[in-house]
Scaffold this active site. Structure first.
Site, PDB file in Angstrom:
ATOM      1  N   LYS A  39       0.833  -1.209   0.000  1.00  0.00           N
ATOM      2  CA  LYS A  39       0.000   0.000   0.000  1.00  0.00           C
ATOM      3  C   LYS A  39       0.867   1.258   0.000  1.00  0.00           C
ATOM      4  CE  LYS A  39      -3.412   2.868   0.315  1.00  0.00           C
ATOM      5  NZ  LYS A  39      -4.368   2.927   1.413  1.00  0.00           N
ATOM      6  N   LYS A  63      -0.020  11.840   5.550  1.00  0.00           N
ATOM      7  CA  LYS A  63       0.309  10.852   6.584  1.00  0.00           C
ATOM      8  C   LYS A  63       0.960   9.610   5.977  1.00  0.00           C
ATOM      9  CE  LYS A  63      -2.599   7.870   7.688  1.00  0.00           C
ATOM     10  NZ  LYS A  63      -2.917   6.447   7.335  1.00  0.00           N
TER      11      LYS A  63
END
Length: 300
Positions: free
Chosen positions: A171, A240
């Site tokens: 990811k 983030k």
């Protein structure tokens, strides 16, 4: 039939929960803010009073929350999932967090007879709503095989990518490319407009040329070129995730020069107030510097 529990009913989690119900799977939910669960409860989901209670009522518990500390608290906190877990239960964390945290929670869960899979997703809110998410799963293959029918209720492309933590690694690789390609697309189109080119013409030509990308075909026309910047994936979340990628690069002594620069640009977008807007808002920062707007005229 597997009993499904779910924590995380935000922009991604709520439509994912709806797709679990549509698949005919029994669903129980818990939310830190109970109001956020009202809609899904009205559609047939049951309610648990704590994560520990949710664990006792579920064979599979799905988490999709913001960050590593949230996941740690929900899994291993005093009233977390492991406090109410039973042997054979499977925790599926679909959040994007640090791979090292996924591995430590998998080890802790294993000690309690519980399987822990890291299974982050890609596809944004549109993929969550349509049930076409890409899901990349790390962890025990036997647990993956058991929960695959649940995952297929939410995603079209479901992959087992390796041992614990591997889902998060893949990811982060994906989101490095999301961030860098989107920033490059924004930069290129701002230049094109500044130099006199038409936005739609550039999109049509580049879309069938070597510079084509999923970002240009999907995110930019829907959110940036239209001027809405409605979040499919918020700037705050991409910023983030790029931070997590930089941490992973440091751990593995792998250089991430472009990732670091892209994260700075998304930080500028946050500072300008676009943190909760779509990440294509990075284009607004470049537009302000260049003194142009990159928009496609809408039919009236």
């Amino acid at each position: 039939m597997l009993r499904v529990g779910m924590i995380g009913l935000g922009a991604m989690g709520l439509p994912m929960a709806r797709n679990v119900l549509k698949a005919g799977l029994p669903l129980t939910v818990w939310a830190r803010h109970p109001d956020s669960a009202e809609a899904i409860r009205a559609e047939g989901a049951q309610w648990a009073d704590s994560p520990a209670e949710l664990a006792g009522l579920s064979d599979v518990v799905i988490l999709i929350v913001t960050n590593s500390p949230d996941v740690q608290e929900l899994v291993a906190g005093p009233s977390g999932l492991l406090a109410g877990a039973h042997a054979g239960m499977i925790i599926v964390d679909m959040s994007t967090i640090a791979p090292s945290v996924s591995r430590s929670l998998a080890a802790l869960s294993h000690e309690r007879g519980v399987s822990f899979l890291d299974a982050p997703v890609s596809g944004g809110t549109q993929g969550a709503q349509s049930g076409t998410l890409a899901i990349m799963v790390g962890g025990e293959e036997e647990a993956y095989d058991r929960v695959r029918p649940v995952l297929e209720a939410m995603g079209k492309n479901v992959f087992h990518v390796g041992p614990s933590g591997s889902g998060e690694v893949v990811k982060l690789v994906n989101n490095i490319l999301v961030g860098v390609i989107a920033a490059a697309t924004a930069e290129a189109f701002v230049l094109g407009v500044k130099a006199g080119a038409n936005v739609q013409t550039m999109a049509d030509v580049v879309g069938v040329s070597a510079g084509a990308s999923w970002q240009l075909a999907n995110q930019f026309p829907l959110r940036a070129f239209s001027g809405t910047f409605e979040p499919g994936f918020m700037t705050d979340l991409l910023h983030k995730d790029l931070g997590l990628a930089l941490d992973l690069g440091t751990e593995n002594r792998s250089p991430l020069f472009l990732t670091a620069l892209a994260r700075q640009l998304y930080g500028e977008a946050q500072a300008a107030g676009f943190g909760r807007s779509d990440y294509t808002s990075v284009m607004r920062i470049l537009e302000d510097v260049a003194g142009v707007k990159v928009r496609v005229e809408q039919d009236t």
